[in-house]
Design an enzyme around this catalytic site. Structure first.
Site, PDB file in Angstrom:
ATOM      1  N   HIS A 136      -3.194   7.033   2.735  1.00 60.45           N
ATOM      2  CA  HIS A 136      -3.681   5.721   2.288  1.00 60.45           C
ATOM      3  C   HIS A 136      -5.043   5.402   2.915  1.00 60.45           C
ATOM      4  CE1 HIS A 136      -4.164   1.636   1.323  1.00 60.45           C
ATOM      5  NE2 HIS A 136      -3.780   1.161   2.491  1.00 60.45           N
TER       6      HIS A 136
ATOM      7  N   ASN B  97     -10.344  -0.362   0.486  1.00 60.85           N
ATOM      8  CA  ASN B  97      -8.885  -0.190   0.471  1.00 60.85           C
ATOM      9  C   ASN B  97      -8.357  -0.685  -0.879  1.00 60.85           C
ATOM     10  OD1 ASN B  97      -6.127  -0.552   0.735  1.00 60.85           O
ATOM     11  ND2 ASN B  97      -6.233  -1.342   2.826  1.00 60.85           N
TER      12      ASN B  97
ATOM     13  N   CYS C 186       0.818  -1.227   0.000  1.00 64.40           N
ATOM     14  CA  CYS C 186       0.000   0.000   0.000  1.00 64.40           C
ATOM     15  C   CYS C 186       0.846   1.268   0.000  1.00 64.40           C
ATOM     16  CB  CYS C 186      -0.949  -0.003   1.196  1.00 64.40           C
ATOM     17  SG  CYS C 186      -2.022  -1.435   1.221  1.00 64.40           S
TER      18      CYS C 186
HETATM   19  O1  UT7 Z   1      -3.632  -1.386   3.636  1.00 61.48           O
HETATM   20  C1  UT7 Z   1      -3.515  -2.397   4.582  1.00 61.48           C
HETATM   21  C2  UT7 Z   1      -3.415  -1.852   5.919  1.00 61.48           C
HETATM   22  N1  UT7 Z   1      -4.368  -2.539   6.768  1.00 61.48           N
HETATM   23  C3  UT7 Z   1      -5.009  -1.867   7.687  1.00 61.48           C
HETATM   24  O2  UT7 Z   1      -4.864  -0.695   7.813  1.00 61.48           O
HETATM   25  C4  UT7 Z   1      -5.891  -2.629   8.631  1.00 61.48           C
HETATM   26  C5  UT7 Z   1      -5.847  -1.998  10.013  1.00 61.48           C
HETATM   27  N2  UT7 Z   1      -6.772  -2.635  10.901  1.00 61.48           N
HETATM   28  C6  UT7 Z   1      -8.098  -2.376  10.902  1.00 61.48           C
HETATM   29  O3  UT7 Z   1      -8.549  -1.570  10.111  1.00 61.48           O
HETATM   30  C7  UT7 Z   1      -8.970  -3.076  11.906  1.00 61.48           C
HETATM   31  O4  UT7 Z   1      -8.147  -3.830  12.778  1.00 61.48           O
HETATM   32  C8  UT7 Z   1     -10.010  -4.021  11.236  1.00 61.48           C
HETATM   33  C9  UT7 Z   1     -11.102  -3.196  10.584  1.00 61.48           C
HETATM   34  C10 UT7 Z   1      -9.342  -4.913  10.213  1.00 61.48           C
HETATM   35  C11 UT7 Z   1     -10.670  -4.912  12.291  1.00 61.48           C
HETATM   36  O5  UT7 Z   1     -11.266  -4.114  13.302  1.00 61.48           O
HETATM   37  P1  UT7 Z   1     -11.012  -4.489  14.841  1.00 61.48           P
HETATM   38  O6  UT7 Z   1     -11.849  -3.569  15.641  1.00 61.48           O
HETATM   39  O7  UT7 Z   1      -9.528  -4.443  15.075  1.00 61.48           O
HETATM   40  O8  UT7 Z   1     -11.594  -5.940  14.946  1.00 61.48           O
HETATM   41  P2  UT7 Z   1     -10.861  -7.287  15.394  1.00 61.48           P
HETATM   42  O9  UT7 Z   1      -9.986  -7.814  14.328  1.00 61.48           O
HETATM   43  O10 UT7 Z   1     -10.265  -7.098  16.754  1.00 61.48           O
HETATM   44  O11 UT7 Z   1     -12.102  -8.261  15.535  1.00 61.48           O
HETATM   45  C12 UT7 Z   1     -13.146  -8.023  16.529  1.00 61.48           C
HETATM   46  C13 UT7 Z   1     -14.197  -9.078  16.349  1.00 61.48           C
HETATM   47  C14 UT7 Z   1     -13.637 -10.503  16.346  1.00 61.48           C
HETATM   48  O12 UT7 Z   1     -14.568 -11.331  17.009  1.00 61.48           O
HETATM   49  P3  UT7 Z   1     -14.319 -11.765  18.542  1.00 61.48           P
HETATM   50  O13 UT7 Z   1     -13.003 -12.465  18.554  1.00 61.48           O
HETATM   51  O14 UT7 Z   1     -14.302 -10.486  19.318  1.00 61.48           O
HETATM   52  O15 UT7 Z   1     -15.493 -12.635  18.806  1.00 61.48           O
HETATM   53  C15 UT7 Z   1     -13.629 -10.884  14.898  1.00 61.48           C
HETATM   54  O16 UT7 Z   1     -13.744 -12.261  14.681  1.00 61.48           O
HETATM   55  O17 UT7 Z   1     -14.890  -8.919  15.117  1.00 61.48           O
HETATM   56  C16 UT7 Z   1     -14.858 -10.169  14.383  1.00 61.48           C
HETATM   57  N3  UT7 Z   1     -14.784  -9.841  12.962  1.00 61.48           N
HETATM   58  C17 UT7 Z   1     -15.882  -9.638  12.223  1.00 61.48           C
HETATM   59  N4  UT7 Z   1     -17.180  -9.675  12.516  1.00 61.48           N
HETATM   60  C18 UT7 Z   1     -18.044  -9.392  11.520  1.00 61.48           C
HETATM   61  C19 UT7 Z   1     -13.674  -9.670  12.194  1.00 61.48           C
HETATM   62  N5  UT7 Z   1     -14.042  -9.350  10.941  1.00 61.48           N
HETATM   63  C20 UT7 Z   1     -15.388  -9.322  10.932  1.00 61.48           C
HETATM   64  C21 UT7 Z   1     -16.336  -9.041   9.938  1.00 61.48           C
HETATM   65  N6  UT7 Z   1     -17.649  -9.089  10.282  1.00 61.48           N
HETATM   66  N7  UT7 Z   1     -15.991  -8.709   8.675  1.00 61.48           N
END
Ligand code: UT7
Length: 335
Positions: free
Chosen positions: A260, A290, A117
């Protein structure tokens, strides 16, 4: 600050290409266990674009490149250099020459550059060096990715984030000491490479007699979202501050921050840390998701198309992503 001994480097045209069709959060909720209620507040994304199978990253890159050349008023034959920043090349030996051929940029030397990215920022910085040394006069940087072909569509943690797209800018060498690109700050830290990867896995197979020969397989995108998030909100403001300091420009003097487009919460956190006004920070990820390296020139193209940013305005572009890689460039738009 402009260098008083070297030619300046001007950004003189931008273009974008975004394929049809759109894939909405509701569409995704019928494919994996997710919902608009989860995706929208956490990311700011409502939909993303998906490249149809009959088209390739080269088609997308060439479309964005033509738009940028049109805006710059430059013919493809006038280009000396063409850089393609991509992580989804159609040919791992390089896809930039195919874009060169599609455009008819017969004089340009063309090669790929991969920095995920951050690829667009690294490629603009690379092209600028060729122009500053006087070796070349006109360069085209295209960032294009088809990450819809690189995600695991059963992995809700990644497939909801990414979309396909391309963006391009034309760079032109100018007078010694004139305003153009004002500062460049680039960083890498391979210790974080496991946090986000699109890996080529190697497996050993007995192929030539008794000799074991490795073969490549592709793995889909794997990401530790939380850690990448923490890295981004810390590293991006720091590198922007460094670039502004080096350029001698205060943060409030900048008309457009083109950061980005990964997550609206990251954009908000960066804006808060740098005490920016909301209207200074471009945000287009609601409609495109993204789009990797393409997201910065896509945002720039939209702002210029809408008259929100134009000749003489000060801008900052900042990328971050896999590698880990990150970087920022301060520039004054136009000739
Ligand atoms: O260009 C590449 C650079 N990448 C980035 O900038 C990504 C940076 N990170 C983020 O933007 C965030 O970390 C995400 C949007 C990817 C995820 O958000 P988060 O608040 O960090 O969520 P998490 O990964 O901690 O997941 C929280 C919960 C989990 O469930 P449990 O373990 O709490 O039960 C996940 O399994 O949300 C669940 N989860 C989802 N639920 C519904 C993860 N993805 C999804 C989904 N829909 N798509």
């Amino acid at each position: 600050m402009p260098n008083n001994r070297l030619p300046s480097v001007h950004l003189v045209g931008v273009g974008a290409a975004l394929p049809d069709p759109c894939l909405s959060n509701d569409d995704l909720s019928r494919m994996v266990a997710t919902s608009d209620e989860w995706i929208w507040p956490r990311t700011g994304i409502r939909q993303r674009r998906i490249l149809p199978p009959e088209l390739s990253v080269v088609d997308l890159a060439a479309q964005a490149a033509r738009a940028a050349l049109d805006q710059a008023g430059i013919l493809p034959q006038e280009l000396d250099l063409l850089l393609l920043a991509t992580s989804t090349a159609v040919d791992r030996f390089g896809s930039a020459p195919r874009v060169q051929a599609a455009l008819g940029a017969s004089r340009a030397v063309a090669f790929d550059l991969t920095a995920a990215c951050t690829g667009f920022v690294f490629a603009v910085a690379t092209a600028a060096q060729f122009l500053q040394t006087g070796l070349y006069r006109r360069a085209l940087v295209v960032a294009a990715d088809v990450l819809s072909r690189a995600v695991d569509w059963t992995d809700r943690a990644t497939c909801v984030l990414f979309g396909d797209g391309a963006g391009a800018v034309v760079l032109e060498a100018g007078e010694v000491g004139a305003d153009g690109i004002l500062s460049i700050e680039l960083r890498s830290d391979g210790k974080g490479s496991e946090l986000l990867s699109l890996a080529m896995a190697t497996e050993a197979k007995p192929l030539v007699g008794s000799l074991r020969v490795g073969q490549y397989r592709c793995c889909p995108i794997v990401m530790n979202g939380r850690e990448v998030y923490k890295f981004a909100v810390q590293a991006v403001p720091e590198v922007i501050e460094k670039a502004l300091l080096q350029a001698g420009i205060p943060a409030e003097a900048v008309q457009g921050y083109f950061i980005h487009q990964a997550n609206q919460r990251i954009l908000d956190a960066v804006a808060k840390r740098l005490q920016l006004q909301t209207q200074q920070v471009a945000s287009v990820l609601e409609r495109y998701g993204n789009t990797s390296g393409a997201s910065i020139p896509i945002a720039l193209a939209e702002w210029i198309g809408q008259g929100r940013f134009g000749p003489g305005d000060l801008g900052v572009m900042a990328g971050f992503g896999a590698g880990l890689t990150w970087g920022a460039i301060v520039f004054r738009w136009g000739r």
